[in-house]
Design a protein around this motif. Sequence first.
Motif, PDB file in Angstrom:
ATOM      1  N   GLY A 205      34.903  33.848  38.712  1.00 23.05           N
ATOM      2  CA  GLY A 205      36.002  34.190  37.810  1.00 23.05           C
ATOM      3  C   GLY A 205      35.861  35.619  37.346  1.00 23.05           C
ATOM      4  O   GLY A 205      35.031  35.931  36.491  1.00 23.05           O
ATOM      5  N   THR A 206      36.675  36.501  37.903  1.00 29.56           N
ATOM      6  CA  THR A 206      36.489  37.931  37.683  1.00 29.56           C
ATOM      7  C   THR A 206      37.122  38.442  36.404  1.00 29.56           C
ATOM      8  O   THR A 206      36.649  39.411  35.825  1.00 29.56           O
ATOM      9  N   GLY A 207      38.233  37.824  35.987  1.00 32.69           N
ATOM     10  CA  GLY A 207      38.921  38.330  34.816  1.00 32.69           C
ATOM     11  C   GLY A 207      39.899  39.448  35.100  1.00 32.69           C
ATOM     12  O   GLY A 207      40.627  39.887  34.208  1.00 32.69           O
ATOM     13  N   ILE A 208      39.937  39.937  36.349  1.00 35.18           N
ATOM     14  CA  ILE A 208      40.937  40.949  36.694  1.00 35.18           C
ATOM     15  C   ILE A 208      42.093  40.277  37.439  1.00 35.18           C
ATOM     16  O   ILE A 208      41.962  39.166  37.932  1.00 35.18           O
ATOM     17  N   LYS A 209      43.195  40.975  37.539  1.00 36.36           N
ATOM     18  CA  LYS A 209      44.399  40.415  38.122  1.00 36.36           C
ATOM     19  C   LYS A 209      44.222  40.094  39.601  1.00 36.36           C
ATOM     20  O   LYS A 209      43.606  40.847  40.344  1.00 36.36           O
ATOM     21  N   GLY A 210      44.780  38.939  40.028  1.00 39.15           N
ATOM     22  CA  GLY A 210      44.767  38.582  41.438  1.00 39.15           C
ATOM     23  C   GLY A 210      43.450  37.975  41.885  1.00 39.15           C
ATOM     24  O   GLY A 210      42.633  37.525  41.075  1.00 39.15           O
ATOM     25  N   GLY A 211      43.250  37.946  43.203  1.00 40.15           N
ATOM     26  CA  GLY A 211      42.038  37.361  43.756  1.00 40.15           C
ATOM     27  C   GLY A 211      41.973  37.590  45.249  1.00 40.15           C
ATOM     28  O   GLY A 211      42.822  38.252  45.841  1.00 40.15           O
ATOM     29  N   MET A 212      40.940  37.024  45.868  1.00 39.60           N
ATOM     30  CA  MET A 212      40.777  37.107  47.308  1.00 39.60           C
ATOM     31  C   MET A 212      40.043  35.867  47.787  1.00 39.60           C
ATOM     32  O   MET A 212      39.154  35.347  47.107  1.00 39.60           O
ATOM     33  N   GLU A 213      40.431  35.412  48.967  1.00 40.68           N
ATOM     34  CA  GLU A 213      39.870  34.189  49.525  1.00 40.68           C
ATOM     35  C   GLU A 213      38.784  34.484  50.558  1.00 40.68           C
ATOM     36  O   GLU A 213      38.828  35.497  51.255  1.00 40.68           O
ATOM     37  N   TYR A 214      37.823  33.566  50.624  1.00 40.32           N
ATOM     38  CA  TYR A 214      36.758  33.566  51.624  1.00 40.32           C
ATOM     39  C   TYR A 214      36.613  32.125  52.102  1.00 40.32           C
ATOM     40  O   TYR A 214      37.291  31.229  51.601  1.00 40.32           O
ATOM     41  N   ALA A 215      35.755  31.870  53.050  1.00 41.59           N
ATOM     42  CA  ALA A 215      35.592  30.509  53.568  1.00 41.59           C
ATOM     43  C   ALA A 215      34.858  29.650  52.539  1.00 41.59           C
ATOM     44  O   ALA A 215      33.646  29.752  52.392  1.00 41.59           O
ATOM     45  N   GLY A 216      35.602  28.832  51.805  1.00 43.39           N
ATOM     46  CA  GLY A 216      35.002  27.992  50.785  1.00 43.39           C
ATOM     47  C   GLY A 216      34.527  28.761  49.577  1.00 43.39           C
ATOM     48  O   GLY A 216      33.621  28.325  48.877  1.00 43.39           O
ATOM     49  N   ALA A 217      35.149  29.899  49.301  1.00 49.41           N
ATOM     50  CA  ALA A 217      34.759  30.721  48.156  1.00 49.41           C
ATOM     51  C   ALA A 217      35.933  31.608  47.755  1.00 49.41           C
ATOM     52  O   ALA A 217      36.846  31.854  48.548  1.00 49.41           O
ATOM     53  N   THR A 218      35.885  32.091  46.526  1.00 46.10           N
ATOM     54  CA  THR A 218      36.909  33.027  46.070  1.00 46.10           C
ATOM     55  C   THR A 218      36.406  33.836  44.888  1.00 46.10           C
ATOM     56  O   THR A 218      35.601  33.355  44.089  1.00 46.10           O
ATOM     57  N   GLU A 219      36.845  35.071  44.796  1.00 45.88           N
ATOM     58  CA  GLU A 219      36.721  35.848  43.557  1.00 45.88           C
ATOM     59  C   GLU A 219      38.147  35.994  43.061  1.00 45.88           C
ATOM     60  O   GLU A 219      39.021  36.482  43.771  1.00 45.88           O
ATOM     61  N   THR A 220      38.408  35.531  41.809  1.00 47.23           N
ATOM     62  CA  THR A 220      39.790  35.334  41.420  1.00 47.23           C
ATOM     63  C   THR A 220      39.987  35.276  39.907  1.00 47.23           C
ATOM     64  O   THR A 220      39.042  35.001  39.157  1.00 47.23           O
ATOM     65  N   SER A 221      41.205  35.528  39.497  1.00 54.02           N
ATOM     66  CA  SER A 221      41.632  35.225  38.131  1.00 54.02           C
ATOM     67  C   SER A 221      42.000  33.748  38.068  1.00 54.02           C
ATOM     68  O   SER A 221      42.197  33.098  39.103  1.00 54.02           O
ATOM     69  N   ILE A 222      42.125  33.216  36.864  1.00 51.10           N
ATOM     70  CA  ILE A 222      42.523  31.821  36.727  1.00 51.10           C
ATOM     71  C   ILE A 222      43.944  31.620  37.252  1.00 51.10           C
ATOM     72  O   ILE A 222      44.242  30.619  37.919  1.00 51.10           O
ATOM     73  N   ILE A 223      44.813  32.579  37.013  1.00 56.30           N
ATOM     74  CA  ILE A 223      46.211  32.467  37.443  1.00 56.30           C
ATOM     75  C   ILE A 223      46.312  32.350  38.956  1.00 56.30           C
ATOM     76  O   ILE A 223      47.138  31.595  39.488  1.00 56.30           O
ATOM     77  N   SER A 224      45.467  33.063  39.695  1.00 59.05           N
ATOM     78  CA  SER A 224      45.539  33.079  41.158  1.00 59.05           C
ATOM     79  C   SER A 224      44.664  32.021  41.821  1.00 59.05           C
ATOM     80  O   SER A 224      44.631  31.933  43.046  1.00 59.05           O
ATOM     81  N   LEU A 225      43.971  31.201  41.028  1.00 57.72           N
ATOM     82  CA  LEU A 225      43.015  30.257  41.594  1.00 57.72           C
ATOM     83  C   LEU A 225      43.663  29.279  42.563  1.00 57.72           C
ATOM     84  O   LEU A 225      43.128  29.004  43.643  1.00 57.72           O
TER      85      LEU A 225
END
Length: 453
Positions: free
Chosen positions: A276-296
């Motif tokens: 949970g990064t706290g910045i806008k948006g996110g990015m997907e990985y295989a079974g993982a993500t760095e993301t905001s709650i909105i983009s989860l």
Amino acid sequence: MKLVIIFLLSVSIALAGFDQRPPNFNVGNQRAVFVDFESATYDINYQADNQAAVVKTEITFYQAEKGYPIFDLKIKPMSVNMGMEYVGQTLVSPPGQVTSFRMLQKELNPGTHTISILSQLKSGTRYDTKRKNWHSVSSAFFIRDLKDRMFLEKYLPTNLEYDQYQMTMNVSVSGTKRFHSLFANGKVTKHSEFKYTVVFPDWYTSSSVFFHFVPINKFVRWYLKYPSIDGRQIPVTIYSSYRFYNHYVKKKAWTVMKELEADYGPWPHEKLIIYGTGIKGGMEYAGATETSIISLGHELQHAYFAKGLHPANGNAGWMDEAIASWRDKGHQSFDKPFYHSANLGAQNIYTRKTDKRSYEYGRSFMAYLDYQLKDISLPGLKDFLRIYFDKRKYTTVTTQDFKSDLEDYARMSFDSDFFQYIYGGNKTSHKHDHSHENPHHPTITQEQIDSIL
């Protein structure tokens, strides 16, 4: 017999990815050839006291045609060797100049070869040297798909996205007494507080790897289990800077995973990591993500379409963004797309980035497909996507794969629809403002990426 079938299936998947490589091309009188990586081992050493990181890479690859092999690494390597022989490399561009690769300056015959590459790791790495002997390292391989050469090649030597191969990373930190830990979407073995090994599945591509190496006291970490519909207890790691943030991430993740498993089947990965990064948006990985709650929700959808099956190239990237955006808008159904024609999937064959129109235009096209399927008394696009995912899981796919499976499902041709709406066959564009960014994948500056290391 069962083992033979599994072996043949794995071989066919690997060869299918190699068959999706772009055409070889000439650079002057040299023939640049795309290859099939069989394995890559990365020895990554962070020198905290010197504020430097050195990577020793060994790659074994198969080459089908005589010529000069292609790989990629955005930063210029320090050296490339074959055994004891130094081999030069150069940056080359394919026809159309839409991207760049690195080409070995040595002509090789067809067969299996091994190269060693020495490089530095600079991007995505930060050092804290405030306290003597207690220096720390924060390093991550955060990728993006809307710009060229922003996958693993930004950090390590790798192949293009069509290729699936086994990756092993041996990670160590020296020059400090501070303990470090590693978040990664592979099988992690901890040798000590300063040394780790992670082995990634052999179906991963250059856009699959999630890697985040940090001081051990950084972030609030939750280690949980999600009860999958197939009976597994999926290990889930949630981490962020705040406990309350983890709470909201967990609550939303459980809701979305229940929805996705009901729609497309059991969670297709061995684990789930959510940063949970706290910045806008996110990015997907295989079974993982760095993301905001909105983009989860958007990013977890990509665990199926984008990182449960992978686009083989830039011309296939529109599909997973279209599918995720279709979900974001509640799986709408339209009798026609809002736009007249667009080229989302027939750009230069060497294109490696996703067209930004894929979210809005692609979502509209998915809604149109849903309408057509229901119009011929089929359950709709979601039912097709479940079948499509089950068939293509853990492979790399092209737009043609999606189209042919759709036609098999519907028992009708979609030639004219893809020609007009995806391949840009009708040159007359619909006048529509698509300049605004998608909220889930906005433009992120290097400073913003560095801020979440």
